[in-house]
Write a protein that holds these residues in place. Structure first.
Motif, mmCIF file in Angstrom:
data_model
loop_
_atom_site.group_PDB
_atom_site.id
_atom_site.type_symbol
_atom_site.label_atom_id
_atom_site.label_comp_id
_atom_site.label_asym_id
_atom_site.label_seq_id
_atom_site.Cartn_x
_atom_site.Cartn_y
_atom_site.Cartn_z
ATOM 1 N N LEU A 73 34.027 -66.164 -91.478
ATOM 2 C CA LEU A 73 33.386 -68.121 -91.458
ATOM 3 C C LEU A 73 32.273 -66.683 -90.294
ATOM 4 C CD1 LEU A 73 36.548 -69.599 -89.878
ATOM 5 C CD2 LEU A 73 34.768 -69.910 -91.817
ATOM 6 N N GLY A 74 31.549 -66.011 -90.928
ATOM 7 C CA GLY A 74 30.981 -65.426 -89.967
ATOM 8 C C GLY A 74 30.514 -64.642 -89.340
ATOM 9 N N ASP A 75 29.638 -63.491 -89.460
ATOM 10 C CA ASP A 75 29.350 -62.346 -88.304
ATOM 11 C C ASP A 75 29.889 -61.213 -89.276
ATOM 12 O OD1 ASP A 75 27.735 -63.058 -86.636
ATOM 13 O OD2 ASP A 75 28.773 -63.187 -85.114
ATOM 14 N N LEU A 76 30.623 -61.347 -90.307
ATOM 15 C CA LEU A 76 31.395 -59.831 -90.962
ATOM 16 C C LEU A 76 30.870 -58.864 -90.656
ATOM 17 C CD1 LEU A 76 32.919 -59.759 -93.094
ATOM 18 C CD2 LEU A 76 31.904 -59.677 -94.906
ATOM 19 N N PHE A 77 29.451 -58.699 -91.028
ATOM 20 C CA PHE A 77 28.868 -57.117 -90.256
ATOM 21 C C PHE A 77 28.234 -57.000 -88.545
ATOM 22 C CE2 PHE A 77 27.023 -52.815 -90.821
ATOM 23 C CZ PHE A 77 28.286 -52.297 -91.350
ATOM 24 N N HIS A 78 28.364 -56.489 -88.218
ATOM 25 C CA HIS A 78 27.743 -57.002 -87.249
ATOM 26 C C HIS A 78 26.245 -56.637 -86.918
ATOM 27 C CE1 HIS A 78 26.758 -56.349 -82.409
ATOM 28 N NE2 HIS A 78 27.030 -56.021 -82.372
ATOM 29 N N SER A 79 25.428 -55.630 -87.579
ATOM 30 C CA SER A 79 23.763 -55.376 -87.394
ATOM 31 C C SER A 79 23.712 -54.430 -88.773
ATOM 32 C CB SER A 79 23.381 -54.673 -86.189
ATOM 33 O OG SER A 79 21.765 -54.929 -85.804
ATOM 34 N N LYS A 80 22.508 -53.379 -88.486
ATOM 35 C CA LYS A 80 21.988 -52.941 -89.507
ATOM 36 C C LYS A 80 23.320 -52.221 -90.192
ATOM 37 C CE LYS A 80 17.515 -52.465 -87.284
ATOM 38 N NZ LYS A 80 16.694 -51.209 -86.486
ATOM 39 N N ILE A 81 23.032 -51.568 -91.512
ATOM 40 C CA ILE A 81 23.791 -50.711 -92.360
ATOM 41 C C ILE A 81 24.446 -49.259 -91.469
ATOM 42 C CG2 ILE A 81 24.003 -49.532 -93.848
ATOM 43 C CD1 ILE A 81 24.719 -51.953 -94.785
ATOM 44 N N ASN A 82 25.389 -48.848 -91.321
ATOM 45 C CA ASN A 82 25.727 -48.119 -90.939
ATOM 46 C C ASN A 82 27.254 -47.576 -91.630
ATOM 47 O OD1 ASN A 82 28.769 -48.799 -89.992
ATOM 48 N ND2 ASN A 82 27.374 -49.098 -87.622
ATOM 49 N N ASN A 83 28.474 -46.215 -91.458
ATOM 50 C CA ASN A 83 29.257 -45.741 -91.947
ATOM 51 C C ASN A 83 29.582 -46.612 -92.282
ATOM 52 O OD1 ASN A 83 30.324 -45.541 -89.375
ATOM 53 N ND2 ASN A 83 31.271 -43.082 -89.560
ATOM 54 N N GLU A 84 30.454 -47.862 -91.434
ATOM 55 C CA GLU A 84 31.563 -49.014 -91.736
ATOM 56 C C GLU A 84 30.990 -49.787 -92.725
ATOM 57 O OE1 GLU A 84 33.406 -50.567 -88.330
ATOM 58 O OE2 GLU A 84 32.118 -49.335 -87.535
ATOM 59 N N TRP A 85 29.980 -49.157 -93.339
ATOM 60 C CA TRP A 85 29.519 -50.157 -94.318
ATOM 61 C C TRP A 85 30.467 -49.238 -95.960
ATOM 62 C CZ3 TRP A 85 28.449 -54.979 -96.170
ATOM 63 C CH2 TRP A 85 28.417 -55.569 -97.272
ATOM 64 N N ASP A 86 30.381 -48.073 -95.885
ATOM 65 C CA ASP A 86 30.915 -47.330 -96.992
ATOM 66 C C ASP A 86 32.488 -47.931 -96.733
ATOM 67 O OD1 ASP A 86 28.663 -46.852 -97.686
ATOM 68 O OD2 ASP A 86 29.342 -45.477 -96.148
ATOM 69 N N PHE A 87 33.713 -47.446 -96.156
ATOM 70 C CA PHE A 87 34.302 -48.439 -95.748
ATOM 71 C C PHE A 87 34.903 -50.064 -96.282
ATOM 72 C CE2 PHE A 87 34.138 -45.007 -91.906
ATOM 73 C CZ PHE A 87 35.101 -44.065 -92.551
ATOM 74 N N PHE A 88 33.840 -50.494 -95.701
ATOM 75 C CA PHE A 88 34.017 -51.312 -96.185
ATOM 76 C C PHE A 88 33.979 -51.795 -97.621
ATOM 77 C CE2 PHE A 88 32.600 -56.272 -97.258
ATOM 78 C CZ PHE A 88 33.230 -57.309 -96.895
#
Length: 210
Positions: A73-88
């Motif tokens: 329900l929104g705000d899945l990713f906090h802001s700009k891409i960082n290394n946590e996107w790779d984990f996701f």
């Protein structure tokens, strides 16, 4: 905790997610992936292992329920891409459930990142007489399931004792979900006469009487 809304059954879990039994949908709000890495980048002393805690909690709750669809329900990713996107991205490869995002104000990265992972994106979703949004909304003849606020409540005891807890905050035609993500903070609400508050204790959800 088991609750009923419009003849539908929901199980509220102390992690802040809810399982919609009839639809086999897991509802999660305000995960804010990437926030921990953002804090660490700016010098905050947050242990690196905290990055993985959100994924550990996601995996744990998926083992409890027969989930076919996960709706964020929104705000899945906090802001700009960082290394946590790779984990996701790695995490999405381990799950078989359909993944859906209702866009929030923090979901600013290109939609291509989500579509590349087969994640469907909507501004809102209606399922029968339920309206799923990020921002709390009102619409005639609909019950709104939403997030954004990061609701919490402060409990006052004897001897100037105070306890601050995250909660599901339910109004007659709306339920605001707590933030699922780590290090997200709370906005403290005061319930009115017809509101219900389900606080997140360590291992249970407890209804607080007004």
């Amino acid at each position: 905790m088991n609750i009923t809304i419009n003849n539908q059954n929901f199980i509220l879990h102390p992690c802040g997610a809810a399982f919609w039994e009839e639809k086999k949908i897991l509802l999660i709000s305000d995960l804010h992936l990437g926030k921990i890495a953002h804090f660490r980048k700016h010098g905050m002393a947050i242990p690196e292992k905290a990055v993985h805690e959100n994924f550990n909690r996601l995996n744990a709750i998926l083992q409890l329920f027969d989930v076919e669809t996960i709706i964020f329900l929104g705000d899945l990713f906090h802001s700009k891409i960082n290394n946590e996107w790779d984990f996701f991205e790695d995490w999405t490869k381990t799950v078989t459930q359909q993944l859906i995002l209702v866009e929030g104000n923090h979901d600013i990265i290109s939609k291509k990142y989500y579509t590349d992972l087969n994640i469907e994106i909507y501004s809102e979703i209606t399922i029968h007489d339920f309206l799923l949004t990020h921002h709390p909304s009102t619409r005639e003849n609909f019950f709104n399931l939403c997030g954004h606020i990061h609701p919490g409540i402060k409990l006052k005891g004897l001897g100037r004792q105070f306890l601050s807890l995250s909660c599901f905050f339910r109004k007659p035609d709306q339920m605001i979900f707590p933030a699922f993500g780590e290090f997200t903070g709370n906005f403290y609400l005061v319930p009115e006469e017809n509101d219900k508050v389900y606080v997140l204790a360590k291992d249970e959800v407890i209804e607080i009487k007004r």
